[in-house]
Design a protein around this motif. Structure first.
Motif, PDB file in Angstrom:
ATOM      1  N   UNK A  40       0.897  -1.181   0.103  1.00 36.59           N
ATOM      2  CA  UNK A  40       0.140   0.026   0.060  1.00 36.59           C
ATOM      3  C   UNK A  40       0.885   1.320   0.009  1.00 36.59           C
ATOM      4  N   UNK A  41       0.371   2.279  -0.633  1.00 35.66           N
ATOM      5  CA  UNK A  41       1.043   3.500  -0.682  1.00 35.66           C
ATOM      6  C   UNK A  41       1.764   4.001   0.439  1.00 35.66           C
ATOM      7  N   UNK A  42       1.078   4.255   1.493  1.00 38.74           N
ATOM      8  CA  UNK A  42       1.407   4.519   2.719  1.00 38.74           C
ATOM      9  C   UNK A  42       2.604   3.787   3.457  1.00 38.74           C
ATOM     10  N   UNK A  43       2.211   2.480   3.438  1.00 39.29           N
ATOM     11  CA  UNK A  43       3.260   1.384   3.916  1.00 39.29           C
ATOM     12  C   UNK A  43       4.637   1.660   3.100  1.00 39.29           C
ATOM     13  N   UNK A  44       4.714   1.700   1.558  1.00 36.02           N
ATOM     14  CA  UNK A  44       5.838   1.720   0.874  1.00 36.02           C
ATOM     15  C   UNK A  44       6.344   3.080   0.978  1.00 36.02           C
ATOM     16  N   UNK A  45       5.980   4.184   1.088  1.00 32.64           N
ATOM     17  CA  UNK A  45       6.402   5.409   1.186  1.00 32.64           C
ATOM     18  C   UNK A  45       7.187   5.638   2.430  1.00 32.64           C
ATOM     19  N   UNK A  46       6.769   5.139   3.510  1.00 28.28           N
ATOM     20  CA  UNK A  46       7.208   5.377   4.980  1.00 28.28           C
ATOM     21  C   UNK A  46       8.632   4.327   4.704  1.00 28.28           C
ATOM     22  N   UNK A  47       8.544   3.029   4.115  1.00 24.54           N
ATOM     23  CA  UNK A  47       9.448   2.265   4.175  1.00 24.54           C
ATOM     24  C   UNK A  47      10.524   2.748   3.516  1.00 24.54           C
ATOM     25  N   UNK A  48      10.418   3.559   2.314  1.00 21.24           N
ATOM     26  CA  UNK A  48      11.413   4.149   1.325  1.00 21.24           C
ATOM     27  C   UNK A  48      11.908   5.395   1.703  1.00 21.24           C
ATOM     28  N   UNK A  49      11.288   5.987   2.959  1.00 22.32           N
ATOM     29  CA  UNK A  49      11.591   7.138   3.464  1.00 22.32           C
ATOM     30  C   UNK A  49      11.201   8.500   2.382  1.00 22.32           C
ATOM     31  N   UNK A  50      10.020   8.309   1.676  1.00 28.86           N
ATOM     32  CA  UNK A  50       9.562   9.207   0.655  1.00 28.86           C
ATOM     33  C   UNK A  50       8.105   9.725   0.976  1.00 28.86           C
ATOM     34  N   UNK A  51       7.900  11.066   0.732  1.00 27.93           N
ATOM     35  CA  UNK A  51       6.842  11.551   0.752  1.00 27.93           C
ATOM     36  C   UNK A  51       5.867  10.631  -0.021  1.00 27.93           C
ATOM     37  N   UNK A  52       4.475  10.658   0.160  1.00 25.35           N
ATOM     38  CA  UNK A  52       3.400   9.896  -0.589  1.00 25.35           C
ATOM     39  C   UNK A  52       3.195  10.538  -2.133  1.00 25.35           C
ATOM     40  N   UNK A  53       3.370  11.846  -2.086  1.00 28.44           N
ATOM     41  CA  UNK A  53       3.493  12.420  -3.556  1.00 28.44           C
ATOM     42  C   UNK A  53       4.582  12.127  -4.534  1.00 28.44           C
ATOM     43  N   UNK A  54       5.599  11.970  -3.808  1.00 29.83           N
ATOM     44  CA  UNK A  54       6.940  11.786  -4.761  1.00 29.83           C
ATOM     45  C   UNK A  54       6.874  10.187  -5.015  1.00 29.83           C
ATOM     46  N   UNK A  55       6.391   9.312  -4.176  1.00 29.13           N
ATOM     47  CA  UNK A  55       6.119   7.956  -4.747  1.00 29.13           C
ATOM     48  C   UNK A  55       4.857   7.890  -5.626  1.00 29.13           C
ATOM     49  N   UNK A  56       4.056   8.595  -5.391  1.00 31.26           N
ATOM     50  CA  UNK A  56       2.845   8.654  -6.654  1.00 31.26           C
ATOM     51  C   UNK A  56       3.361   8.949  -7.870  1.00 31.26           C
ATOM     52  N   UNK A  57       3.974  10.095  -7.991  1.00 31.44           N
ATOM     53  CA  UNK A  57       4.678  10.603  -9.214  1.00 31.44           C
ATOM     54  C   UNK A  57       5.809   9.499  -9.801  1.00 31.44           C
TER      55      UNK A  57
END
Length: 224
Positions: free
Chosen positions: A28-45
């Protein structure tokens, strides 16, 4: 390095390491963004960019999956990125566009009738903040082709059409990786149309130069 590029590299690293395999569903987006140390917007792009080059498959209502990563898909993805980040000829194409697009706008200014200006405003009205990158680039193509045709020079129009087609990938990547690309493009297009409406050839050429310079400048930075 842009945040989107950083996010792309981190996802690609997960694929290379085997943490994500062909056919796997991304967390899930929230879980992956936290694991990678990224904002959700950066991950989405980053996900959007990797979807464009067919590394990820976004299935609406289901999730995001790693594609089969078959050789043909990987070859296409590799050529997409190489075109933009390593092939200096792409920058040379933009340098030629920087010479020719202002010339076309300058020639179009005294020829643009009220109906032409109205048509260009209509094209601008079709683009809004939620427009996808692919639709934005398609709009950009139509917009510049119409102005080139207004120049009244068939050879110039043909040259610009070839250049436009050859720089599509770089323009899509810029739209994905640069924040505010839609708004910036619209603002610059409006400035060109307003100059055409006033019949000011020098002003139209100047705004066209600024517009092409923006993309060329991004490309130089992307190539590092």
């Amino acid at each position: 390095m842009a945040l989107t590029d950083e996010a792309i590299l981190k996802i690609k690293s997960m694929i290379r390491s085997g943490e994500l395999r062909p056919g796997d569903r991304l967390p899930p987006e929230k879980e992956l963004s936290e694991a990678l140390g990224l904002s959700r917007s950066s991950l989405r792009e980053a996900v959007k960019a990797l979807e464009v080059i067919r590394v990820l498959d976004v299935r609406r209502g289901d999730g995001t999956y790693v594609t089969s990563l078959t050789p043909d898909l990987l070859l296409d993805a590799m050529s997409f990125v190489v075109d933009i980040h390593q092939d200096a000829s792409v920058l040379e194409l933009f340098e030629v566009r920087r010479l020719l697009e202002p010339a076309a706008a300058g020639l179009a200014a005294p020829r643009a009738a009220a109906c032409d200006v109205e048509h260009l405003h209509g094209l601008l009205a079709q683009v809004h903040a939620t427009t996808s990158v692919e639709d934005l680039v398609a709009h950009d193509q139509v917009f510049h082709r119409y102005i080139a045709e207004l120049s009244g020079n068939a050879y110039l129009t043909s040259l610009l059409e070839t250049l436009s087609s050859s720089t599509l990938r770089a323009r899509v990547w810029r739209g994905l990786s640069e924040e505010g690309a839609v708004e910036r493009t619209l603002t610059e297009h409006r400035a060109i149309v307003n100059a055409l409406a006033s019949g000011d050839a020098a002003l139209a050429a100047a705004h066209a130069t600024v517009h092409i310079d923006g993309v060329a400048g991004w490309l130089r930075r992307a190539m590092g």
